[in-house]
Design an enzyme around this catalytic site. Structure first.
Site, PDB file in Angstrom:
ATOM      1  N   HIS A   1      16.303   9.994  35.038  1.00 18.50           N
ATOM      2  CA  HIS A   1      15.214  10.780  34.443  1.00 18.50           C
ATOM      3  C   HIS A   1      13.898  10.011  34.510  1.00 18.50           C
ATOM      4  O   HIS A   1      12.865  10.554  34.880  1.00 18.50           O
ATOM      5  CB  HIS A   1      15.504  11.064  32.961  1.00 18.50           C
ATOM      6  CG  HIS A   1      16.672  11.940  32.707  1.00 18.50           C
ATOM      7  ND1 HIS A   1      17.607  11.665  31.736  1.00 18.50           N
ATOM      8  CD2 HIS A   1      17.076  13.105  33.275  1.00 18.50           C
ATOM      9  CE1 HIS A   1      18.517  12.614  31.711  1.00 18.50           C
ATOM     10  NE2 HIS A   1      18.225  13.494  32.654  1.00 18.50           N
TER      11      HIS A   1
ATOM     12  N   LYS B   1      24.752  23.841  23.950  1.00 17.63           N
ATOM     13  CA  LYS B   1      25.274  22.480  24.047  1.00 17.63           C
ATOM     14  C   LYS B   1      25.311  21.815  22.663  1.00 17.63           C
ATOM     15  O   LYS B   1      24.529  22.136  21.787  1.00 17.63           O
ATOM     16  CB  LYS B   1      24.386  21.651  24.977  1.00 17.63           C
ATOM     17  CG  LYS B   1      24.483  22.050  26.444  1.00 17.63           C
ATOM     18  CD  LYS B   1      23.722  21.054  27.282  1.00 17.63           C
ATOM     19  CE  LYS B   1      23.726  21.443  28.770  1.00 17.63           C
ATOM     20  NZ  LYS B   1      22.824  20.579  29.549  1.00 17.63           N
TER      21      LYS B   1
ATOM     22  N   ARG C   1      19.505  16.406  42.225  1.00 17.75           N
ATOM     23  CA  ARG C   1      20.545  15.457  42.586  1.00 17.75           C
ATOM     24  C   ARG C   1      21.455  15.996  43.668  1.00 17.75           C
ATOM     25  O   ARG C   1      21.751  15.348  44.643  1.00 17.75           O
ATOM     26  CB  ARG C   1      21.411  15.132  41.367  1.00 17.75           C
ATOM     27  CG  ARG C   1      20.840  14.073  40.485  1.00 17.75           C
ATOM     28  CD  ARG C   1      21.711  13.914  39.284  1.00 17.75           C
ATOM     29  NE  ARG C   1      21.999  15.245  38.729  1.00 17.75           N
ATOM     30  CZ  ARG C   1      22.646  15.455  37.595  1.00 17.75           C
ATOM     31  NH1 ARG C   1      23.054  14.428  36.895  1.00 17.75           N
ATOM     32  NH2 ARG C   1      22.869  16.664  37.157  1.00 17.75           N
TER      33      ARG C   1
ATOM     34  N   SER D   1      23.341  12.250  32.163  1.00 10.96           N
ATOM     35  CA  SER D   1      23.529  11.910  30.745  1.00 10.96           C
ATOM     36  C   SER D   1      25.003  11.999  30.365  1.00 10.96           C
ATOM     37  O   SER D   1      25.512  11.175  29.597  1.00 10.96           O
ATOM     38  CB  SER D   1      22.720  12.858  29.861  1.00 10.96           C
ATOM     39  OG  SER D   1      21.344  12.671  30.089  1.00 10.96           O
TER      40      SER D   1
END
Lengths: 163, 163, 163, 163, 163, 163
Positions: F17, F41, F90, F128
Site C-alpha cells: 500500500h 468485512k 496486483r 493485508s
C-alpha cells in the site's frame, strides 16, 4: 428453424472441434461449419482439403453442412439467416479474443448472437497447431484428430518432411 | 535418482531462466537444460551459441547438464529417463500454454510429469524477447542477463546494428 | 532424500487431490499430506475425520504419510526438512493465490520451493466445495471422490440433512 | 422444441441479467428463468420477491417463464426436458467458475449443454452485489436495474437503513 | 507541471485510443502521444500517416502533442521530463504484457511511473487490428475510428484491395 | 491542482500500500488516503487505528492526507474535487473487480477517473490478509509492513491470541 454457424480455420479439424460441432448440432436445427480464410496465417492444408476433411467427419450429423468463406463473418451469417455463431472455449486467452469478436460481430449484425460452448475435459486443451507440431516431429496424433482424417494429416506431414 | 529436463528457447538465457534452473537443481538429482529447436521462430543466437551461453552460466551447478534437441520433448524425456519437465511460470498466458503442453506431453509419455516453479519476484517478468528489445535499442541489459554472457548479448546486437 | 509436503483443507479429499498426491509420490522420495487448520473456514468434516479419510485413500502409496498442522506452513516444512510444497493447479484464480502463498513461504523459509502440478484433465475442475454442494442435494458424488471414502461423505450429508 | 434454463440468484435481477434473458429468448423456443436457492448466501430479497421482480421484467417475452428451485440444477433441467443451461459471462473469474459448473452438470446429466452468452458492453460489468452496494449508500441505481423493479430495490434498502 | 506520454502503434488510431488520450489530457498538464516504431510489425500506415491522423483527432485537446520515436521509451520519457507513461487497459492479456513493460521501464528509468486507464465500456474491446480486419473485407468501420480519419482508413484498404 | 484519492481497507496498511501511496504522491499534487468502511468485512483494526497507522507511515509525504469515509466513494471524490481514484493492481482477479468498480464510479461521477498503478515487484503480492495470517501464527511480519506500525500489528495479534 434456428441456424447456427461454426467458424474456424480447421487446419486441420481436431477431436476438440468435432466435439463442439456435435454439441452445436444438438442445440440448433441447422449448423453450418465454415472454414474461414485468414490471410495472415499460412495454413498447412488448402481450403478445399480442410472443407473435405470436415465433411468426412460429420457424415453422422444430418443437420450439419460444411462451407468456406472469404470475408466478414457477420455478413455471411446474415446471408444464411443464422441466429448464432457457435464457438468452443478452451482458455482465458481464447475467451478474451472471442469476446472482442463477439462484440464486433454484434455491432456489424445486431441480430447475431455468439454462443460459447465448452468441449469435454479431455478435448479441451487440443488445438490444430498442437496437432501440427506433434505430427511434424513424427509423434502419434491418433488421440487428437478424428480417425477418418488421420491418414490425411500423417500424409501431409510425411510429404512435407521429405521436401 | 530423479532426472528432470528444463526445456526452452533460451534466446538468450536470462536471470529468470537461471533462477528456475537453480531451483530445479535443488529439487532433482540431475537436471538437463535442453535448448529446443523451434522451426517457427527466428532466433537471434544460433543453437550452439545458446547452448554455450547456458553452459557458462551453470558451472556452479554440478548436477546440471546442457543439451539441445530437435524433435518431440516427450520422446527426448523418455530417452533420458527423465521423471519431470520443469518450467518456470510467469503469468496467466504462460500458464495456459504450459498447461496445454503439459497435458499433451503426458499423453505422449504417461510417466512424464510437468512441474511448474515460480521465479523470484524481481525476475518473474523477465523474458528473452524483452532483453533483445532493450539490447536492440542500446539500453542497459545488465539487470536482466547473467554477467558471464553480457558481452555476448551486447556484441550480437552491436554487430546486428552495424549491418 | 527429498521430502515434499502436500498441504490442503481436504474437506473432503477428492479424486483431484488424490491424483496430485500420486504424482507427488512419484516425484519425491517422501510425501507428507498435511491437513491445514484454517480458522476462517467452517469445515464439514473434523480434522481427524479428514486425516483418517486421506489415510485410507493412500494405503497404496508407501512413501506417503498423513498429518495435520495448525500454524505457519513454512515453519512446519522446516521442522520436517521438506524441500518442497506441492500444490495442484486447476485454474487461473488458483494460480494467483498460490503464487502469492509461494512467494510468502519462500520469504519465511528461503530453502522451501513451491512446486505446481496439474491433475489429469477429467479431474482438473474438481473441488471439495463442489462435492459438498452435490452431496448436500443428494446428487451422485461417486465420480468425484475415492470409492473408499464415499460412504463417509454420503453419511455426513445424510445426517446433516436430517438435523 | 428446444428448452433452455437460465439459472441465477437474481438478488435482484439487473439490466445485465435481463439482457442475457432476452438473448436466450431469441435463441431458444422456451426459456425458464430459475431463481436458485443458495444456502451459503444471505439474500437481500426473499425467494418470492426475486421471482416476482423477474416476472414483471419479462412480460414482453412470451416464451420466457420464471420459476425457483432448491436442489441440483442438473436434475431440474432433466425434469423440464431442457437441452441447455444459459449463462451470461462477464469476466475471467466468472468463466472459470462457470466452466467447473458446466463440466459438473454435464457429468450429472450428459444430455445437458451449458451455453455462454455475453451481455452488451455497457451491461457487462453489472452485478447484483454492486447494485446492492450502491443502493445501501443511497446512490442512484437507475442505470443498473430495470425501471419496473426500481421502487422495490430502493424500498428494500430504505427500510433496511431505517432499522 | 506533470507531463505524461501516451505510446502506441496507432495503426490506425481508434475511438478506444482517443478515449484514453482524452482521459490522460484531463489527468496531466501535458500529454505527448508517441507513435512508437516497432520493427517486428508491418504497419498498414506509414509513421507520418499515423502521426498525421492522430494530430487531426486531437485538435480539440490543447495540452496534447503528437510525436514519433524509434528507440527505448524509457529514454524518450527521460528526455521529455515525463513523470508517467499512460496506457489503456482492455483485457487480461493486455494487462500482463503491460505489467512486464511497466516493470522494465521502471528499472530503466526509476522516476518513470506507468499509469493504466480504462476506456469506456463500448470502446474497451476495440483494437487497430480489428479495424483493419473489418476494413479489409469492406465492412463498416465508422463505429470504430474517429470520423476525421475515416476516409484515410477506407482509402488505404480500398487501394490495397485494388493492388 | 490535481487531487487523487487512494481508497482501501488498510487492515493494516502494508509495504505494498505504502509503495502505491508514494507513487501517487509523485503523480498528483494532493493525495487523500481514505480508509473505507466495508460493512461486510470484520476488520482486525478499528477505523481510527487504521487511520492512525497510515498517518504515521506517510509523515514523509507532505502532499498526502489521511481520512476515512462511510458511503459511496464516487460522492466522496466529488466533495473533495478529486480528479482521480488511484488503485494498486496486483493480479488478474484484482484487475477484474477494480475494472467493475472503475466503470461504476465513472457512471456515478462522470468526471472521476480511476488510475491503476503497479507496486514494485517484491511488494506486488503483499496483502493485508496475508499479513494477518502470518501474524496470527506468530510468523515474522517485518518484511511486509512499515517498521513504524510493526509493534501495533504484533500487539494486536498477541492480545488476540491471549483472549
Amino acid at each position: 428453424m434456428k441456424t447456427a454457424i461454426c467458424p474456424g480455420s480447421f487446419d486441420p479439424v481436431t477431436n476438440g472441434h468435432l466435439d463442439v460441432i456435435e454439441r452445436a448440432a444438438r442445440l440448433f436445427d441447422r449448423v453450418i461449419v465454415v472454414v474461414v480464410v485468414n490471410v495472415d496465417k499460412h495454413p498447412a492444408f488448402t481450403l478445399s482439403e480442410r472443407v473435405d476433411m470436415i465433411r468426412r467427419c460429420v457424415t453422422h450429423l444430418p443437420n450439419v453442412e460444411v462451407d468456406s468463406h472469404n470475408g466478414l463473418l457477420a455478413a455471411y451469417a446474415g446471408e444464411k439467416h443464422a441466429t448464432a455463431i457457435v464457438k468452443g472455449l478452451r482458455a482465458v486467452s481464447d475467451f478474451e479474443y472471442e469476446f472482442q469478436m463477439a462484440l464486433t460481430n454484434r455491432r456489424l449484425n445486431p441480430g447475431l448472437e455468439t454462443v460459447f460452448l465448452t468441449a469435454t475435459e479431455d478435448k479441451m486443451y487440443l488445438s490444430s497447431s498442437l496437432v501440427k507440431q506433434v505430427a511434424a516431429y513424427g509423434g502419434d496424433i491418433a488421440p487428437f484428430v478424428p480417425a477418418c482424417i488421420l491418414p490425411d494429416v500423417e500424409d501431409k506431414f510425411r510429404k512435407d518432411g521429405e521436401q
